[in-house]
Write a protein that holds these residues in place. Structure first.
Motif, mmCIF file in Angstrom:
data_model
loop_
_atom_site.group_PDB
_atom_site.id
_atom_site.type_symbol
_atom_site.label_atom_id
_atom_site.label_comp_id
_atom_site.label_asym_id
_atom_site.label_seq_id
_atom_site.Cartn_x
_atom_site.Cartn_y
_atom_site.Cartn_z
ATOM 1 N N LEU A 129 2.303 11.393 -17.224
ATOM 2 C CA LEU A 129 0.959 10.911 -16.903
ATOM 3 C C LEU A 129 1.064 9.373 -17.415
ATOM 4 N N TYR A 132 3.000 7.169 -15.223
ATOM 5 C CA TYR A 132 2.132 6.981 -13.895
ATOM 6 C C TYR A 132 1.255 6.083 -14.213
ATOM 7 N N GLU A 136 0.994 2.285 -12.036
ATOM 8 C CA GLU A 136 -0.225 2.075 -11.222
ATOM 9 C C GLU A 136 -0.919 0.533 -11.448
ATOM 10 N N SER A 170 3.670 6.102 -4.090
ATOM 11 C CA SER A 170 3.014 6.499 -5.482
ATOM 12 C C SER A 170 2.651 8.087 -5.316
ATOM 13 N N LEU A 174 3.726 11.335 -7.264
ATOM 14 C CA LEU A 174 2.812 12.103 -7.970
ATOM 15 C C LEU A 174 2.991 13.534 -7.740
ATOM 16 N N SER A 178 3.908 16.547 -9.982
ATOM 17 C CA SER A 178 2.903 17.928 -10.041
ATOM 18 C C SER A 178 3.900 19.159 -9.689
#
Length: 482
Positions: A129, A132, A136, A170, A174, A178
């Protein structure tokens, strides 16, 4: 309270730069155009303070903050210091360029500082997390920077391409994260590694998640087959922004790869080695062959970047400490080369004129023998010709790949490097053997000339004595992956 205090001290460099970016934006509101040099000074001061606190708050071994989502280790500190130095050089090189193009505004400096904060979070991320979020923040800042020159429709088009493809990458990244989370039940890098070492999770699902993660990483690095954005964004962006995109974010991307593949998914190395191998070979082929056909200097350097990324992947696919150290050495060398190369392009640009075609370098030796000599060093280094830094960097990753048993890949990479030398030597031929098409004087601030000269000469100096930089890379990797 003690934990909160430790967390804040560990993240102090990020907090300082974030605060400085906001201060730059607010200060800019109250400054006239003639006084805007103050925001340049504030930005440089922010980098200096961040560097000071990165060094002074360093822990002897490895420190974790924010319940294990943020790490302070040798690799994060070394990469952060490299990012500060690279960004500081970018500010020096781009100052005159953006002043002449009405881009000398608080937004430029604030967005660059926000992107640096994103890189720092990527470098210190210990949770998927956190990684990421950092990615971003970096990406969104770069999208805005590409489109900052609103009157330039090429820049707007490049920003749209970059944004759409970046959002797609992205999403893929992601999705892969997951899947890994679903199989391991954790977002923490160390926890994922422990779960996988115990043999938990359905292997097919884990591999599928890995494929999406590697695809997302390949886009951020600009590796084939996810390289389609690189030449268009390099060419369409203002050269000052191209310089940023092509250099220091690669350091953060390297850390991203190490955290995800070498630390959390090391037990799946046999799977991701094959993916990196294919991407490395394709990147070296496409980058070197396509660069030969380019007449635009920025597009040529874009395909050159793709080729360099291929060599970095050669080191990473070795899946060994030696390979990671070699890859970090190559990335650091590449950043130094790229900053010097784009610095010279910025030096040759002036108001109303962009030095972005190969023909703009014709007869440069007659216009300025010193600048031509600096460009010669950069081109030799990028081609990997001894005794420059680029030669030693290529040698390092090739010996790591050879040690890992990839003999045919090493032979192939050497052959492609010889082919790739053509388009670098072509630049030297244009500078020294062609007549100049433009005899305009080359003017630049004194500080830019001095620092650019030191940057280019460093390619020779470190190439002759690479032990210092190699020792730093060894320290960063061995202390963080032990």
């Amino acid at each position: 309270m003690e934990n909160i205090r430790y967390d804040l001290i560990t993240a102090l460099p990020e907090i300082i730069l974030l605060g400085m970016a906001m201060l730059v934006l607010i200060t800019d509101l109250f400054l006239k155009q003639s006084n805007r040099i103050a925001i340049y000074g504030l930005s440089q001061l922010g980098l200096l303070l961040a560097a000071y606190f990165t060094v002074t708050t360093h822990v002897p071994s490895v420190g974790y903050a924010f319940t294990g989502a943020f790490v302070d280790d040798a690799m994060s500190d070394v990469l952060k210091l490299m990012i500060y130095v690279g960004t500081s050089l970018i500010f020096v090189y781009t100052r005159q360029y953006i002043q002449l193009r009405n881009m000398f505004r608080g937004e430029f400096y604030a967005l660059v500082l926000f992107s640096v904060v994103g890189m720092m979070i990527m470098v210190s991320g210990q949770s998927m997390l956190t990684l990421y979020v950092g990615l971003e923040l970096l990406s969104l800042s770069l999208y805005a920077l590409v489109a900052l020159d609103r009157d330039n429709h090429f820049a707007t088009e490049a920003a749209m391409k970059y944004f759409v493809l970046g959002a797609l990458a992205s999403g893929m990244l992601l999705y892969g994260m997951s899947m890994i989370y679903g199989m391991t039940g954790s977002l923490n890098i160390s926890d994922i590694n422990h779960v996988l070492m115990n043999g938990s999770g359905i292997h097919a699902v884990l591999v599928l998640g890995l494929v999406f993660i590697v695809a997302g990483l390949a886009f951020k690095l600009g590796a084939v087959p996810f390289q389609m954005w690189v030449p268009d964004v390099y060419e369409g962006s203002p050269t000052a922004v191209t310089m940023l995109i092509s250099s220091v974010p690669k350091l953060a991307a390297f850390a991203f790869v190490i955290r995800l593949l070498a630390q959390s998914l090391q037990t799946m190395a046999i799977d991701w080695q094959q993916m990196l191998l294919i991407m490395a070979v394709l990147s070296i082929v496409l980058g070197n062959v396509t660069a030969i056909a380019q007449t635009n200097l920025k597009r040529m350097l874009a395909y050159s970047t793709i080729s360099h990324v291929g060599f970095v992947l050669l080191g990473l696919m070795s899946a060994s400490g030696n390979g990671y150290i070699s890859a970090l050495f190559y990335i650091a060398s590449y950043v130094v080369m790229t900053l010097a190369g784009f610095g010279i392009i910025l030096l040759l640009s002036r108001k109303g004129f962009e030095a972005q075609n190969l023909s703009d370098l014709k007869g440069l030796n007659q216009r300025s023998p010193w600048v031509a000599f600096l460009m010669l060093i950069v081109m030799f280094s990028m081609a990997g010709i001894p005794p420059t830094l680029g030669f030693y960097a290529k040698f390092a990753v090739l010996q790591a790949a050879l040690q890992a048993g990839f003999l045919w890949v090493v032979v192939f990479a050497v052959l492609m490097a010889v082919i790739g030398a053509f388009y670098y030597l072509r630049v030297i031929k244009l500078m020294y053997f062609d007549e100049p098409e433009d005899n305009s004087p080359i003017t630049a601030p004194f500080d830019m000339r001095v620092i650019l000269s030191m940057n280019a000469l460093a390619l020779l100096a470190i190439g002759i004595m690479p032990q210092g930089l190699m020792t730093i890379c060894f320290y960063a990797i061995s202390r963080s992956l032990s």
